[in-house]
Design a protein around this motif. Structure first.
Motif, PDB file in Angstrom:
ATOM      1  N   ASP A  53     -11.621  17.367  19.620  1.00 15.41           N
ATOM      2  CA  ASP A  53     -10.850  16.927  18.461  1.00 15.41           C
ATOM      3  C   ASP A  53      -9.845  18.035  18.123  1.00 15.41           C
ATOM      4  O   ASP A  53     -10.225  19.212  18.056  1.00 15.41           O
ATOM      5  CB  ASP A  53     -11.814  16.698  17.286  1.00 15.41           C
ATOM      6  CG  ASP A  53     -11.121  16.082  16.081  1.00 15.41           C
ATOM      7  OD1 ASP A  53     -10.072  16.599  15.657  1.00 15.41           O
ATOM      8  OD2 ASP A  53     -11.666  15.096  15.545  1.00 15.41           O
ATOM      9  N   PRO A  54      -8.576  17.699  17.914  1.00 10.28           N
ATOM     10  CA  PRO A  54      -7.583  18.725  17.572  1.00 10.28           C
ATOM     11  C   PRO A  54      -7.987  19.584  16.372  1.00 10.28           C
ATOM     12  O   PRO A  54      -7.610  20.751  16.280  1.00 10.28           O
ATOM     13  CB  PRO A  54      -6.318  17.916  17.267  1.00 10.28           C
ATOM     14  CG  PRO A  54      -6.469  16.666  18.053  1.00 10.28           C
ATOM     15  CD  PRO A  54      -7.948  16.364  18.057  1.00 10.28           C
ATOM     16  N   ARG A  55      -8.791  19.015  15.455  1.00 11.64           N
ATOM     17  CA  ARG A  55      -9.239  19.799  14.291  1.00 11.64           C
ATOM     18  C   ARG A  55     -10.181  20.917  14.709  1.00 11.64           C
ATOM     19  O   ARG A  55     -10.172  22.003  14.122  1.00 11.64           O
ATOM     20  CB  ARG A  55      -9.922  18.880  13.268  1.00 11.64           C
ATOM     21  CG  ARG A  55      -8.953  17.909  12.584  1.00 11.64           C
ATOM     22  CD  ARG A  55      -9.690  16.867  11.777  1.00 11.64           C
ATOM     23  NE  ARG A  55     -10.514  15.999  12.636  1.00 11.64           N
ATOM     24  CZ  ARG A  55     -11.177  14.930  12.198  1.00 11.64           C
ATOM     25  NH1 ARG A  55     -11.120  14.592  10.924  1.00 11.64           N
ATOM     26  NH2 ARG A  55     -11.895  14.204  13.032  1.00 11.64           N
ATOM     27  N   LEU A  65     -12.560  30.219  28.162  1.00  8.04           N
ATOM     28  CA  LEU A  65     -13.175  29.084  28.861  1.00  8.04           C
ATOM     29  C   LEU A  65     -14.595  28.857  28.342  1.00  8.04           C
ATOM     30  O   LEU A  65     -14.988  27.717  28.063  1.00  8.04           O
ATOM     31  CB  LEU A  65     -13.199  29.336  30.373  1.00  8.04           C
ATOM     32  CG  LEU A  65     -11.843  29.428  31.070  1.00  8.04           C
ATOM     33  CD1 LEU A  65     -12.016  29.914  32.505  1.00  8.04           C
ATOM     34  CD2 LEU A  65     -11.122  28.091  31.048  1.00  8.04           C
ATOM     35  N   ALA A  66     -15.355  29.951  28.221  1.00  5.18           N
ATOM     36  CA  ALA A  66     -16.722  29.855  27.716  1.00  5.18           C
ATOM     37  C   ALA A  66     -16.731  29.341  26.278  1.00  5.18           C
ATOM     38  O   ALA A  66     -17.572  28.510  25.907  1.00  5.18           O
ATOM     39  CB  ALA A  66     -17.403  31.225  27.790  1.00  5.18           C
ATOM     40  N   ALA A  67     -15.776  29.818  25.480  1.00  2.00           N
ATOM     41  CA  ALA A  67     -15.692  29.379  24.083  1.00  2.00           C
ATOM     42  C   ALA A  67     -15.396  27.885  24.001  1.00  2.00           C
ATOM     43  O   ALA A  67     -15.950  27.170  23.159  1.00  2.00           O
ATOM     44  CB  ALA A  67     -14.612  30.173  23.347  1.00  2.00           C
ATOM     45  N   TYR A  68     -14.525  27.407  24.886  1.00  4.95           N
ATOM     46  CA  TYR A  68     -14.177  25.985  24.870  1.00  4.95           C
ATOM     47  C   TYR A  68     -15.403  25.136  25.201  1.00  4.95           C
ATOM     48  O   TYR A  68     -15.628  24.086  24.592  1.00  4.95           O
ATOM     49  CB  TYR A  68     -13.036  25.706  25.852  1.00  4.95           C
ATOM     50  CG  TYR A  68     -12.028  24.707  25.327  1.00  4.95           C
ATOM     51  CD1 TYR A  68     -11.152  25.056  24.306  1.00  4.95           C
ATOM     52  CD2 TYR A  68     -11.952  23.421  25.849  1.00  4.95           C
ATOM     53  CE1 TYR A  68     -10.216  24.151  23.815  1.00  4.95           C
ATOM     54  CE2 TYR A  68     -11.021  22.505  25.367  1.00  4.95           C
ATOM     55  CZ  TYR A  68     -10.161  22.868  24.354  1.00  4.95           C
ATOM     56  OH  TYR A  68      -9.247  21.972  23.856  1.00  4.95           O
ATOM     57  N   ALA A  69     -16.204  25.610  26.154  1.00  6.99           N
ATOM     58  CA  ALA A  69     -17.450  24.905  26.483  1.00  6.99           C
ATOM     59  C   ALA A  69     -18.392  24.906  25.282  1.00  6.99           C
ATOM     60  O   ALA A  69     -19.054  23.898  24.998  1.00  6.99           O
ATOM     61  CB  ALA A  69     -18.114  25.547  27.691  1.00  6.99           C
ATOM     62  N   ALA A  70     -18.444  26.020  24.564  1.00  9.06           N
ATOM     63  CA  ALA A  70     -19.293  26.099  23.362  1.00  9.06           C
ATOM     64  C   ALA A  70     -18.826  25.092  22.315  1.00  9.06           C
ATOM     65  O   ALA A  70     -19.650  24.468  21.625  1.00  9.06           O
ATOM     66  CB  ALA A  70     -19.261  27.513  22.789  1.00  9.06           C
ATOM     67  N   LEU A  71     -17.524  24.900  22.202  1.00  8.37           N
ATOM     68  CA  LEU A  71     -16.987  23.945  21.230  1.00  8.37           C
ATOM     69  C   LEU A  71     -17.263  22.503  21.652  1.00  8.37           C
ATOM     70  O   LEU A  71     -17.468  21.638  20.805  1.00  8.37           O
ATOM     71  CB  LEU A  71     -15.490  24.190  21.023  1.00  8.37           C
ATOM     72  CG  LEU A  71     -15.144  25.530  20.360  1.00  8.37           C
ATOM     73  CD1 LEU A  71     -13.643  25.774  20.368  1.00  8.37           C
ATOM     74  CD2 LEU A  71     -15.694  25.614  18.943  1.00  8.37           C
ATOM     75  N   VAL A  72     -17.293  22.254  22.961  1.00  2.00           N
ATOM     76  CA  VAL A  72     -17.706  20.934  23.440  1.00  2.00           C
ATOM     77  C   VAL A  72     -19.173  20.693  23.063  1.00  2.00           C
ATOM     78  O   VAL A  72     -19.535  19.615  22.570  1.00  2.00           O
ATOM     79  CB  VAL A  72     -17.511  20.787  24.966  1.00  2.00           C
ATOM     80  CG1 VAL A  72     -18.133  19.490  25.479  1.00  2.00           C
ATOM     81  CG2 VAL A  72     -16.019  20.824  25.326  1.00  2.00           C
ATOM     82  N   TYR A  93     -20.724  21.952  20.591  1.00  2.00           N
ATOM     83  CA  TYR A  93     -20.724  21.710  19.143  1.00  2.00           C
ATOM     84  C   TYR A  93     -20.346  20.258  18.845  1.00  2.00           C
ATOM     85  O   TYR A  93     -21.023  19.570  18.071  1.00  2.00           O
ATOM     86  CB  TYR A  93     -19.767  22.693  18.463  1.00  2.00           C
ATOM     87  CG  TYR A  93     -19.237  22.237  17.134  1.00  2.00           C
ATOM     88  CD1 TYR A  93     -20.087  22.114  16.026  1.00  2.00           C
ATOM     89  CD2 TYR A  93     -17.892  21.915  16.971  1.00  2.00           C
ATOM     90  CE1 TYR A  93     -19.589  21.687  14.805  1.00  2.00           C
ATOM     91  CE2 TYR A  93     -17.394  21.496  15.758  1.00  2.00           C
ATOM     92  CZ  TYR A  93     -18.243  21.375  14.674  1.00  2.00           C
ATOM     93  OH  TYR A  93     -17.756  20.941  13.465  1.00  2.00           O
ATOM     94  N   GLU A  94     -19.285  19.769  19.480  1.00  2.00           N
ATOM     95  CA  GLU A  94     -18.862  18.385  19.216  1.00  2.00           C
ATOM     96  C   GLU A  94     -19.872  17.358  19.736  1.00  2.00           C
ATOM     97  O   GLU A  94     -19.993  16.268  19.178  1.00  2.00           O
ATOM     98  CB  GLU A  94     -17.475  18.119  19.827  1.00  2.00           C
ATOM     99  CG  GLU A  94     -16.360  18.742  19.024  1.00  2.00           C
ATOM    100  CD  GLU A  94     -15.009  18.074  19.254  1.00  2.00           C
ATOM    101  OE1 GLU A  94     -14.895  17.209  20.136  1.00  2.00           O
ATOM    102  OE2 GLU A  94     -14.065  18.442  18.525  1.00  2.00           O
ATOM    103  N   GLU A  95     -20.602  17.726  20.781  1.00  2.00           N
ATOM    104  CA  GLU A  95     -21.637  16.829  21.316  1.00  2.00           C
ATOM    105  C   GLU A  95     -22.908  16.844  20.459  1.00  2.00           C
ATOM    106  O   GLU A  95     -23.814  16.050  20.687  1.00  2.00           O
ATOM    107  CB  GLU A  95     -21.990  17.219  22.754  1.00  2.00           C
ATOM    108  CG  GLU A  95     -20.911  16.861  23.759  1.00  2.00           C
ATOM    109  CD  GLU A  95     -21.290  17.228  25.188  1.00  2.00           C
ATOM    110  OE1 GLU A  95     -22.229  18.034  25.379  1.00  2.00           O
ATOM    111  OE2 GLU A  95     -20.651  16.701  26.112  1.00  2.00           O
ATOM    112  N   GLY A  96     -22.957  17.778  19.499  1.00  2.00           N
ATOM    113  CA  GLY A  96     -24.125  17.860  18.631  1.00  2.00           C
ATOM    114  C   GLY A  96     -25.261  18.695  19.192  1.00  2.00           C
ATOM    115  O   GLY A  96     -26.362  18.719  18.629  1.00  2.00           O
TER     116      GLY A  96
END
Length: 273
Positions: A170-172, A48-55, A57-60
């Protein structure tokens, strides 16, 4: 129909257990036990924490390869347990990228890094970025991003569906998170000893050819997920196009090492059939 295999949790030597299975299209194939009971997740908090970190990342807000954690380490190192930080102490044991040192401290430093970058406390960022959009209203982070999540089977099935068919990312990006980072890295898988290699993605453990392992003998090498010391696990098997969640209130131990693979194999057999 509800999967009969989920009833195997009735045989687990635990006071309370719940489990569920979801397909990539979000179809819940079944649940067993109290699906709305809130369990401490322990390390199942990390995905869950990792997914937030990836968000983030995508938000810049952050870059995967920007400095974070101990000197020489990056956000990617922290997510992949290769920062060199010790398991539960904020001290460095090796150079970044050398060994797969499973680290709660690394996820705590990741949470701090994202909180600073976004100017939002990490628990609140997780709520806004992941939990709220997915309708995970019974899930909360009550301390460390490494281990202090609390959730339900119903909520985690929403997350498991997202992992299979991403809407928030993003699926990528999700594909990258499920790809082995720093291939060939050796390390200890807690509870299962030394693994060479000890494959890991960005916050998600990747099954690969690990043996012994907490998933099933029929789980594909691409299976990814996490288990927790509180008697919890979540796995997604892309080959079978199905994900499973099981939560219990007894600490991980020999009972889980015996029960979980048989449960997983039964679920996979029934889901494929």
């Amino acid at each position: 129909m509800s999967l009969q295999s989920l009833a195997l949790i009735e045989n687990w030597p635990v006071p309370t257990a719940a489990a569920g299975v979801v397909r990539a299209d979000g179809t819940v194939l079944g649940t067993h036990g109290p699906a709305d009971h809130r369990f401490p997740l322990a390390s199942v908090t990390k995905p869950l924490a990792a997914y937030a970190a990836l968000v983030a990342y995508e938000e810049g807000a952050v870059e995967l390869d920007e400095p974070a954690g101990p000197p020489g380490a990056t956000v990617r190192h922290l997510l992949a347990h290769t920062s060199g930080l010790a398991f539960d102490e904020h001290r460095t044991m090796s150079a970044p990228g050398e060994r797969r040192l499973y680290s709660n401290a690394g996820f705590e430093q990741l949470g701090d890094h994202i909180a600073k970058a976004t100017d939002i406390p990490f628990a609140e960022y997780l709520r806004q970025a992941v939990l709220e959009p997915l309708g995970m209203t019974s899930t909360s982070l009550e301390g460390s991003p490494a281990k202090d999540g609390v959730s339900t089977v119903a909520d985690l099935l929403r997350f498991a569906a997202e992992l299979q068919a991403p809407r928030l990312l993003d699926p990528r990006t999700v594909a990258e998170a499920m790809t082995v980072q720093y291939p060939g890295t050796k390390g200890v898988l807690p509870g299962y000893g030394h693994q060479n290699p000890n494959d890991w993605g960005l916050g998600f453990e990747i099954r690969g050819a690990k043996s012994p392992h907490w998933t099933g003998s029929s789980s594909s090498p691409r299976t990814f997920g996490h288990f927790g010391q509180s008697g919890t696990f979540l796995w997604t098997d892309p080959a079978a196009q199905v994900a499973a969640v099981a939560l219990a209130d007894r600490a991980f131990g020999p009972w889980a090492i015996e029960a979980w693979p048989a449960f997983t194999d039964a679920v996979l057999t029934e889901a494929r059939g």
